[in-house]
Design a protein around this motif. Structure first.
Motif, PDB file in Angstrom:
ATOM      1  N   VAL A 181      23.281 -73.189  71.262  1.00  0.00           N
ATOM      2  CA  VAL A 181      22.999 -72.460  70.030  1.00  0.00           C
ATOM      3  C   VAL A 181      21.891 -71.437  70.306  1.00  0.00           C
ATOM      4  CG1 VAL A 181      22.226 -72.646  67.637  1.00  0.00           C
ATOM      5  CG2 VAL A 181      23.640 -74.452  68.646  1.00  0.00           C
ATOM      6  N   PRO A 182      22.124 -70.146  70.043  1.00  0.00           N
ATOM      7  CA  PRO A 182      21.082 -69.138  70.269  1.00  0.00           C
ATOM      8  C   PRO A 182      19.916 -69.321  69.303  1.00  0.00           C
ATOM      9  CG  PRO A 182      22.979 -68.152  69.174  1.00  0.00           C
ATOM     10  CD  PRO A 182      23.374 -69.547  69.541  1.00  0.00           C
ATOM     11  N   SER A 183      18.761 -68.824  69.695  1.00  0.00           N
ATOM     12  CA  SER A 183      17.545 -69.072  68.920  1.00  0.00           C
ATOM     13  C   SER A 183      17.613 -68.471  67.525  1.00  0.00           C
ATOM     14  CB  SER A 183      16.325 -68.535  69.663  1.00  0.00           C
ATOM     15  OG  SER A 183      16.437 -67.130  69.877  1.00  0.00           O
ATOM     16  N   TRP A 184      18.286 -67.315  67.366  1.00  0.00           N
ATOM     17  CA  TRP A 184      18.331 -66.705  66.033  1.00  0.00           C
ATOM     18  C   TRP A 184      19.040 -67.628  65.041  1.00  0.00           C
ATOM     19  CZ3 TRP A 184      23.084 -66.120  63.882  1.00  0.00           C
ATOM     20  CH2 TRP A 184      24.193 -65.954  64.725  1.00  0.00           C
ATOM     21  N   ALA A 185      20.068 -68.339  65.513  1.00  0.00           N
ATOM     22  CA  ALA A 185      20.808 -69.240  64.633  1.00  0.00           C
ATOM     23  C   ALA A 185      20.019 -70.524  64.370  1.00  0.00           C
ATOM     24  CB  ALA A 185      22.168 -69.569  65.232  1.00  0.00           C
ATOM     25  N   SER A 186      19.478 -71.122  65.423  1.00  0.00           N
ATOM     26  CA  SER A 186      18.742 -72.378  65.250  1.00  0.00           C
ATOM     27  C   SER A 186      17.460 -72.165  64.451  1.00  0.00           C
ATOM     28  CB  SER A 186      18.426 -73.010  66.604  1.00  0.00           C
ATOM     29  OG  SER A 186      17.645 -72.146  67.410  1.00  0.00           O
ATOM     30  N   ASP A 187      16.805 -71.018  64.645  1.00  0.00           N
ATOM     31  CA  ASP A 187      15.569 -70.740  63.892  1.00  0.00           C
ATOM     32  C   ASP A 187      15.860 -70.589  62.406  1.00  0.00           C
ATOM     33  OD1 ASP A 187      14.198 -70.826  66.264  1.00  0.00           O
ATOM     34  OD2 ASP A 187      13.828 -68.669  66.395  1.00  0.00           O
ATOM     35  N   PHE A 188      16.927 -69.873  62.062  1.00  0.00           N
ATOM     36  CA  PHE A 188      17.275 -69.704  60.653  1.00  0.00           C
ATOM     37  C   PHE A 188      17.664 -71.038  60.038  1.00  0.00           C
ATOM     38  CE2 PHE A 188      20.105 -68.983  57.111  1.00  0.00           C
ATOM     39  CZ  PHE A 188      19.507 -67.936  56.425  1.00  0.00           C
ATOM     40  N   ASP A 189      18.488 -71.784  60.744  1.00  0.00           N
ATOM     41  CA  ASP A 189      18.963 -73.078  60.263  1.00  0.00           C
ATOM     42  C   ASP A 189      17.796 -74.037  60.026  1.00  0.00           C
ATOM     43  OD1 ASP A 189      21.486 -74.943  60.067  1.00  0.00           O
ATOM     44  OD2 ASP A 189      20.095 -76.014  61.375  1.00  0.00           O
ATOM     45  N   ALA A 190      16.837 -74.072  60.965  1.00  0.00           N
ATOM     46  CA  ALA A 190      15.680 -74.966  60.841  1.00  0.00           C
ATOM     47  C   ALA A 190      14.771 -74.522  59.696  1.00  0.00           C
ATOM     48  CB  ALA A 190      14.909 -75.011  62.153  1.00  0.00           C
ATOM     49  N   TRP A 191      14.589 -73.205  59.545  1.00  0.00           N
ATOM     50  CA  TRP A 191      13.767 -72.696  58.441  1.00  0.00           C
ATOM     51  C   TRP A 191      14.374 -73.102  57.097  1.00  0.00           C
ATOM     52  CZ3 TRP A 191      15.150 -69.562  54.384  1.00  0.00           C
ATOM     53  CH2 TRP A 191      14.109 -69.127  53.555  1.00  0.00           C
ATOM     54  N   LEU A 192      15.682 -72.950  56.965  1.00  0.00           N
ATOM     55  CA  LEU A 192      16.326 -73.284  55.709  1.00  0.00           C
ATOM     56  C   LEU A 192      16.168 -74.772  55.398  1.00  0.00           C
ATOM     57  CD1 LEU A 192      18.091 -72.445  53.311  1.00  0.00           C
ATOM     58  CD2 LEU A 192      20.088 -73.029  54.707  1.00  0.00           C
ATOM     59  N   LYS A 193      16.391 -75.618  56.366  1.00  0.00           N
ATOM     60  CA  LYS A 193      16.228 -77.058  56.159  1.00  0.00           C
ATOM     61  C   LYS A 193      14.820 -77.371  55.690  1.00  0.00           C
ATOM     62  CE  LYS A 193      16.145 -81.480  58.590  1.00  0.00           C
ATOM     63  NZ  LYS A 193      16.290 -82.161  59.914  1.00  0.00           N
ATOM     64  N   ASP A 194      13.832 -76.823  56.360  1.00  0.00           N
ATOM     65  CA  ASP A 194      12.437 -77.090  56.012  1.00  0.00           C
ATOM     66  C   ASP A 194      12.122 -76.602  54.597  1.00  0.00           C
ATOM     67  OD1 ASP A 194       9.679 -77.902  56.941  1.00  0.00           O
ATOM     68  OD2 ASP A 194       9.288 -75.800  56.476  1.00  0.00           O
ATOM     69  N   ALA A 195      12.584 -75.391  54.268  1.00  0.00           N
ATOM     70  CA  ALA A 195      12.311 -74.821  52.944  1.00  0.00           C
ATOM     71  C   ALA A 195      12.962 -75.644  51.841  1.00  0.00           C
ATOM     72  CB  ALA A 195      12.789 -73.371  52.893  1.00  0.00           C
ATOM     73  N   LEU A 196      14.210 -76.048  52.046  1.00  0.00           N
ATOM     74  CA  LEU A 196      14.915 -76.807  51.017  1.00  0.00           C
ATOM     75  C   LEU A 196      14.316 -78.199  50.832  1.00  0.00           C
ATOM     76  CD1 LEU A 196      18.643 -75.869  51.740  1.00  0.00           C
ATOM     77  CD2 LEU A 196      17.269 -75.179  49.763  1.00  0.00           C
ATOM     78  N   LEU A 197      14.057 -78.897  51.927  1.00  0.00           N
ATOM     79  CA  LEU A 197      13.560 -80.265  51.812  1.00  0.00           C
ATOM     80  C   LEU A 197      12.138 -80.308  51.271  1.00  0.00           C
ATOM     81  CD1 LEU A 197      15.042 -82.097  54.929  1.00  0.00           C
ATOM     82  CD2 LEU A 197      16.052 -81.625  52.708  1.00  0.00           C
ATOM     83  N   GLN A 198      11.396 -79.226  51.456  1.00  0.00           N
ATOM     84  CA  GLN A 198      10.042 -79.152  50.907  1.00  0.00           C
ATOM     85  C   GLN A 198      10.011 -78.543  49.505  1.00  0.00           C
ATOM     86  OE1 GLN A 198       6.926 -77.612  53.387  1.00  0.00           O
ATOM     87  NE2 GLN A 198       7.731 -78.535  55.249  1.00  0.00           N
TER      88      GLN A 198
END
Length: 264
Positions: A181-198
């Motif tokens: 998985v390229p960093s642009w995809a994993s970074d966006f995906d991880a940011w979204l998870k963090d934002a939603l769960l918080q």
């Protein structure tokens, strides 16, 4: 009734058992993820109109094969769920009451693959009435959040509300199977998870300036706005839960979320 954002990814989700998200969706009823709904309302990344529109179908929904270059058998697949004309009228009524100036009625359009592909796995009997509502990709996340918010009361009327898109959706950067998985995809995906769960829903509404690599993750926002819709439709003091997470073709995240409104 909770609301849900489902990443439907590729149309091959309809038959390819190597896609982990397929098994997640097929286990939907077995896991008891929600009670059996009276009807289902879907906002899909594949119905984009200048103003909101609902499909008002009195018989069975047609199955729209809105994809190209896939195996022939996929074009024979059918998901003849009943239409939900009363729900469509109710959606229109609520949107107009919220200040929306116009809501169109489409009496011919069936279900696009953003709706029928996940639903045929979740509810294979195709016996629950389904209505689709269009999105407006020229608007922003807050607009779609507020659209969902205007329809939040439907949950109390036995309606299952689903936003169907893809957590990352850049079809120009699809990679071979099992690619890293390229960093642009994993970074966006991880940011979204963090934002939603918080609970940082305002950040998610302004994802285009808050998230890393937003234009790489979503060159066009049509597959992301269904998430804002589902998030808004959950109601006040919403809690988000990551229900499933997997990758396919290197850059397609199948992250799917459940939104639960806090009880008073």
């Amino acid at each position: 009734m909770d609301t849900f954002y489902i990443s439907h990814g590729s149309p091959t989700l309809s038959f390819d058992d190597s896609i982990p998200a397929r098994h997640f969706l097929k286990s939907w009823k077995e896991k008891g993820l929600c009670q059996r709904p009276r009807a289902i309302l879907v906002v899909s990344g594949h119905w984009d109109t200048p103003v909101p529109a609902v499909n008002v179908i009195s018989g069975r929904n047609d199955t729209i094969h809105d994809f190209y270059g896939f195996p022939k058998h996929m074009y024979q697949m059918k998901y003849p769920a009943p239409g939900a004309p009363e729900l469509a009228k109710r959606v229109k009524e609520l949107l107009l009451a919220s200040g929306c100036k116009r809501v169109d009625e489409d009496r011919k359009r069936g279900l696009d693959h953003g709706a029928w592909v996940p639903l045929m796995l979740m509810y294979p009997e195709a016996d629950i009435p389904v209505c689709q509502l269009s999105l407006q990709s020229d608007r922003d996340g807050t607009y779609h959040y507020n659209m969902g918010k205007a329809l939040a009361s439907l949950k109390d009327e036995g309606v299952l509300i689903i936003g169907s898109g893809s957590t990352t959706h850049n079809l120009r950067n699809i990679l071979p199977p099992n690619s890293p998985v390229p960093s642009w995809a994993s970074d966006f995906d991880a940011w979204l998870k963090d934002a939603l769960l918080q609970g940082r829903f305002e950040d998610v509404n302004h994802w285009d300036v808050k998230a890393p690599c937003p234009k790489m993750a979503h060159p066009w926002p049509d597959h992301f706005y269904p998430l804002h819709f589902a998030m808004g439709a959950a109601g006040e003091n919403t809690k988000a839960k990551l229900m499933h997470h997997s990758w396919d073709m290197g850059t397609l995240s199948y992250a799917s979320y459940q939104f639960t409104a806090a009880t008073s």
